[in-house]
Design an enzyme around this catalytic site. Structure first.
Site, short mmCIF file in Angstrom:
data_model
loop_
_atom_site.label_atom_id
_atom_site.label_comp_id
_atom_site.label_asym_id
_atom_site.label_seq_id
_atom_site.Cartn_x
_atom_site.Cartn_y
_atom_site.Cartn_z
N ASP A 1 0.84 -1.21 0.00
CA ASP A 1 0.00 0.00 0.00
C ASP A 1 0.87 1.26 0.00
O ASP A 1 0.51 2.28 -0.59
CB ASP A 1 -0.91 0.01 1.24
CG ASP A 1 -2.02 -1.01 1.14
OD1 ASP A 1 -2.39 -1.39 0.02
OD2 ASP A 1 -2.51 -1.44 2.20
N ASP B 1 -4.14 13.95 21.69
CA ASP B 1 -2.86 13.64 21.05
C ASP B 1 -2.81 14.21 19.64
O ASP B 1 -1.72 14.46 19.11
CB ASP B 1 -2.66 12.11 20.96
CG ASP B 1 -2.05 11.52 22.22
OD1 ASP B 1 -1.91 12.25 23.22
OD2 ASP B 1 -1.72 10.32 22.22
N LEU C 1 -9.01 4.47 11.27
CA LEU C 1 -9.64 3.26 11.80
C LEU C 1 -9.04 2.90 13.16
O LEU C 1 -9.75 2.55 14.11
CB LEU C 1 -9.43 2.09 10.83
CG LEU C 1 -10.20 0.81 11.15
CD1 LEU C 1 -11.68 1.04 10.95
CD2 LEU C 1 -9.75 -0.34 10.28
N ASN D 1 -4.67 9.16 1.81
CA ASN D 1 -5.20 8.63 3.06
C ASN D 1 -5.65 9.75 3.99
O ASN D 1 -6.83 9.90 4.27
CB ASN D 1 -4.13 7.82 3.81
CG ASN D 1 -4.10 6.34 3.42
OD1 ASN D 1 -5.03 5.85 2.80
ND2 ASN D 1 -3.04 5.65 3.80
N TYR E 1 -5.09 5.02 9.36
CA TYR E 1 -4.89 5.52 10.73
C TYR E 1 -6.22 5.85 11.42
O TYR E 1 -6.40 5.58 12.62
CB TYR E 1 -3.99 6.77 10.67
CG TYR E 1 -3.32 7.16 11.97
CD1 TYR E 1 -3.42 6.39 13.12
CD2 TYR E 1 -2.55 8.32 12.04
CE1 TYR E 1 -2.78 6.77 14.29
CE2 TYR E 1 -1.90 8.70 13.21
CZ TYR E 1 -2.03 7.92 14.34
OH TYR E 1 -1.40 8.30 15.50
#
Ligand SMILES: NC(=O)C1=CN([C@@H]2O[C@H](COP(=O)(O)OP(=O)(O)OC[C@H]3O[C@@H](n4cnc5c(N)ncnc54)[C@H](O)[C@@H]3O)[C@@H](O)[C@H]2O)C=CC1
Ligand SMILES: NC(=O)C1=CN([C@@H]2O[C@H](COP(=O)(O)OP(=O)(O)OC[C@H]3O[C@@H](n4cnc5c(N)ncnc54)[C@H](O)[C@@H]3O)[C@@H](O)[C@H]2O)C=CC1
Ligand SMILES: NC(=O)C1=CN([C@@H]2O[C@H](COP(=O)(O)OP(=O)(O)OC[C@H]3O[C@@H](n4cnc5c(N)ncnc54)[C@H](O)[C@@H]3O)[C@@H](O)[C@H]2O)C=CC1
Ligand SMILES: NC(=O)C1=CN([C@@H]2O[C@H](COP(=O)(O)OP(=O)(O)OC[C@H]3O[C@@H](n4cnc5c(N)ncnc54)[C@H](O)[C@@H]3O)[C@@H](O)[C@H]2O)C=CC1
Lengths: 340, 340, 340, 340
Positions: B84, B196, B211, B166, B209
């Site tokens: 990926d 964060d 998810l 993404n 990320y």
């Protein structure tokens, strides 16, 4: 056996303290003023008590510099002034062995670990000196670090003896890649975590970083260890709650694409590389925190009209501070507000 | 209007490609072997096609170095070989403007963004050259950065022109402290996040990320923007899904205790300090990904007995790769396994 | 004090059992065959043991009908044959007082509460009769019901004396409306829940309904009570974990739009109407479950090559049965599978 | 194509309405008073407008009973008075075909679907009649039911023609057992769900039941379908967001231990048994809701000092009503409150 002592709601710090350690992180005027008022009050009411401070720069008249190594510098009571971070700091001053009872004062703000408002200091001290104060033993976690070949490995910070009050957190930090951590419980392989990191938390710490990462809220009088993943690449990683008798080992996978920075109560302690590990277990030295309910004898009442001795500070805090289960706002109220 | 085009299941990349760009990240033997096989095949079957490679060190016989600035180096087809990450890398090579159709091959492993196995390259290329290939337009996000006073601010990386496939992720990185970020949607203040970090993700990135941070899984043919918090200090921060027409601005709070590192598709791009901000919106240049269903004309069937043209790769992937809703294991099976 | 006994990994059920109760729910051929084999085995090996069955219809030759009221019908050992539901059923047969040690056999399938495979019955019984079996005390919860005016209120099912092993769940059931429930801990108001319902669970039950509702996984050797909301209309309702010494009261709000059905270990017990309440606390009678590690002396090894006595059944179960943190599937494997 | 129309922020309900339908659920005095005020106002300002009411019992002077079947009873504008449930009810009155623009008034309380306060009715009506009102097209879902053998099956409620505004929810209701539901998207098998039930929701419904079950918050101007599980027995079931062009089929598993009650916008519609199924897709008839920003021309400002036309009602609502991301309370404030 140690664990049985963790929750002793009626435990009383024994005897009248003979030495007090004052801990602050901030040096703002309100904090310094409060220290002065404390000193004056102690000198007047408890003239035989010796007062220490851990920081030479801050030693005032009548305050001695605390040198933990000196045998007669034994502390009977710690007083903290500041936010939650100040009590975490006090815990870290006693990171190696036992910690004396801690009386924490907020400076006009409330915190999770701060039962008393600084204006109540007279009554709070009185409850300690007259023996009526009660204590919540907050569990701490002790850590050991191991090298690639399982050898115990110290570092210059001696982080391996560091007892934490909130949590030990492993995190990829600024590495762009996820790390791979094998988690073991009592020596048995539990799971391989591919994630931003893992948190091993006390019940006290369950409302700190672990909560943000999705962990449950655990009452601080329970003896338990919470394992919470941080952004795991898995749909099925849930927080786990273990008995306090468990030992949790986290080992960086040999092929982990990133090392893991270790934070202990928010302080960066060291970095673990592939093959290295940390073992976390309940420490033998919980931190005895003097309860707000120690003021129970007082005639004043709490904000909700309940005498403070009757209420559990924690229930108040998760409602007031965390806004736990804040119901969708009373709509009439909102409407009213919007229309005016 | 652009957005209407995002999902055109029957769209065909126009015309037969005249120039091909080969992209790989790894230089392992299987990858290099595959490149050789590709070249041989192309020379034989499509002798008029020019082949480029972005990396001068890797240019082989009959392959030209690709120099994006040269006008006659226009690319009609991108071929990726790897995981990926390789397709994310290909996207970043075209981070400024439009990107040609992308045909991605996995090297024997499956990935979320990789429809074809390298062994199928002959049939896959044929479907492109004979015009039968279909395309999924995967949305990308475009970013702009602003300084403390709202001025547009470039950096040496020109990260402001970087289109991501993404997500854009803001994170405290190795700072021990949380950051404070004000989020705005279409200029309206949405919330102040103490966390964060925050993720602004495409549907494609919803399985990356976002998810891990708890976000929903969004089908890549939907045009939408997902905002997912990373470890927020709040009980009530939920992922949000916005229409692709929205613009999301994230501004580091003036009193944020930490700056925020900005990662774009996993690459660290820059750091934002208090007062600085980023605005993210759907880019005008989605990435046209050639579908696995392009092989539909083939007589072979998929592993589940369904002709590949009939199935949605994404449904297959969330089941096979993410093990979506893996039911508690067929217990008889487990028992059987345990007993042998 | 009771709580200290909850986890006694080395506790041995005292003495050799003189009476055994066989419990099954299903009456399929494999179950009936297994019962026959059991009886034959017991008659041969432990001829002085009396065997009982709770159901008159099922009483076979040499098996007596168990009538709990008869003084000489004291049971020393319960044997269950079936799924997890069968052991919940066995617990409910002893819902009022103490429960004898329980030895549970699965019929070829594994379950969360089922340490033994039916084919191992010989060795499993032997470990009990020779005193080498070890026990996990699984906490149970005891309930009391109260009317609108706080009066204790029985019902015809005597549900108020019902001790549960998994959980007490309150749910709106088929009412279209949400219910409103006030939750109290140790008499202090904790929160008002507007939701589909609330679950009060044991650690054992943490992998049952509570898990589905989003609760944490709690090790069954911890003494704790978990409160998990079911579909709350609030963004900020998180599962809570309390010490086993807590009492939890759930009171249907006076203006609740729906009543709440009460399920105890999955059995519908009664309906609570506005103003009525239930109080749940740790019962004095945990359920002693014989551990799989009781087979440790056996030379055979578990499926992973670990002697069963060395492993914690629970770690195995959350991995094997719940597929805990199943990592995104080994992709090479998937690819391989797909291509063949 | 229909979907393109879903969000037309600048769409204006055409022409001046000639017929108005008034909808209320409650018949409290404030509601009845409001209806009277409405009627008086309409008669005075818009004397040529015919006013209808769906309920014969409520027909007042000058109000006609609405009989949907009568050709000249065409409605140009729906006015709702009450809570969110009233607008759901209005939607259900037009469950078969198209629905006229809806102007919703709250009775002094705010709701998610209620842009106007009843006191603003004059200005709100004016904006509609002078053509300045803008509309948010809220997507609806249309359903079809199928029997065991795939045959379309009506029921006496004609629930198969029922278009919903929030969601279709399948739930085990008062069955003690979980149900098993196979979910398909565009005919392809997606997953087998063992759970309390499944929710298929619109973006509008994403803040209703789906939110309680853990779903994301989706902006109502996005065209999408959300699938959210209710208490699934799986660690890895996440909410899914599909494009509005998808069709979702839910089929009760042949061996499901429980049937599933179907609720449409909270109204129990029917029960599905093993083998039966429902197919849900975006309906061709979204519900045109008049925006609060229609009052933009007004000189008055909203509570936050922003002219209403400039703000997105939804951002306001998730903050004010859901208390989205309510930060841990300003502690100084709490302290202050507690001390007074
Ligand atoms: N994303 C997050 O939620 C992160 C949280 N932290 C937490 O911060 C702690 C360090 O605290 P500070 O030195 O004060 O750093 P800090 O000044 O950055 O404050 C962290 C916040 O956590 C609160 N806090 C600390 N302990 C708490 C507890 N037991 N329960 C509830 N709230 C608590 C503090 O009141 C403060 O609001 C760490 O132990 C860690 O738990 C650290 C990093 C990230
Ligand atoms: N905690 C986390 O989950 C983190 C995730 N990431 C993700 O990694 C991505 C960068 O990927 P690499 O350069 O390959 O780094 P990497 O080599 O560290 O791989 C990240 C993993 O994410 C997978 N992945 C990438 N895009 C995906 C998608 N759209 N859907 C599903 N899986 C996907 C890859 O297959 C790989 O397994 C970032 O865009 C970010 O989404 C980055 C940091 C932390
Ligand atoms: N949505 C859900 O997850 C629901 C779960 N339940 C659970 O079902 C239990 C009743 O079980 P049965 O009578 O067998 O009904 P059942 O035959 O409907 O089975 C429920 C499932 O839960 C499993 N189970 C039971 N106890 C468990 C535990 N402690 N840990 C892990 N898995 C467990 C069983 O193996 C079975 O797969 C209730 O106590 C409740 O916990 C009941 C209703 C809804
Ligand atoms: N556990 C839960 O959260 C449940 C929620 N519901 C919801 O209730 C709806 C029916 O509503 P009523 O007839 O008024 O029943 P109701 O009077 O029981 O009210 C349900 C609540 O949901 C709110 N609501 C309705 N639609 C909403 C939306 N789109 N966004 C945000 N809040 C919304 C209402 O204001 C009310 O507070 C159903 O469509 C379903 O979404 C129904 C059952 C359980």
């Amino acid at each position: 056996m140690l664990l049985l002592d963790f929750f002793c709601p009626s435990a009383h710090p024994t005897d009248s303290p003979k030495s007090v350690l004052i801990v602050n992180k901030l040096r703002t005027k309100p904090v310094l003023d409060a220290i002065h008022a404390f000193l004056a009050h102690i000198r007047l009411r408890y003239p035989h008590v010796r007062v220490y401070h851990p920081d030479s720069g801050s030693v005032a008249d009548g305050v001695d510099l605390w040198q933990p190594s000196e045998p007669d510098h034994k502390i009977d009571l710690v007083i903290t002034l500041g936010g939650d971070g100040t009590i975490l700091h006090a815990s870290s001053l006693f990171k190696v062995g036992a910690v004396p009872p801690v009386l924490s004062f907020s400076m006009g703000t409330l915190g999770f670990l701060l039962p008393f408002h600084v204006d109540d200091f007279g009554r709070a001290l009185e409850s300690v000196f007259n023996g009526s104060a009660t204590v919540l033993y907050r569990m701490r976690l002790a850590c050991e670090f191991f090298g690639k070949h399982g050898e115990k490995c110290n570092d210059e910070n001696n982080s391996q003896d560091w007892q934490v009050m909130n949590e030990v957190a492993l995190h990829r930090g600024s590495s762009p890649h996820l790390n791979t951590i094998d988690a073991f419980v009592d020596g048995q392989h539990l799971t391989e975590a591919v994630s931003d990191g893992l948190i091993v938390s006390t019940p006290t710490g369950s409302t700190a970083y672990s909560l943000s990462a999705g962990g449950p809220i655990v009452h601080p009088s329970l003896s338990a260890i919470v394992l919470t993943p941080i952004c795991p690449r898995s749909l099925s990683f849930r927080p786990l709650v273990f008995p306090a008798s468990s030992s949790i080992t986290l080992r960086i996978g040999d092929r982990s694409r990133a090392p893991a920075g270790v934070s202990m109560d928010g302080q960066v302690a060291r970095v673990l590389h592939p093959g290295e590990s940390i073992t976390v277990r309940a420490s033998a030295h919980p931190i005895p925190c003097i309860n707000r309910s120690s003021l129970a004898t007082s005639p004043t009442v709490g904000s909700e009209g309940v005498p403070p001795g009757k209420e559990d500070d924690w229930v108040r805090d998760i409602n007031n501070l965390l806004q736990y289960n804040a119901t969708f706002r009373s709509k009439a109220l909102t409407a009213h507000h919007n229309r005016n």
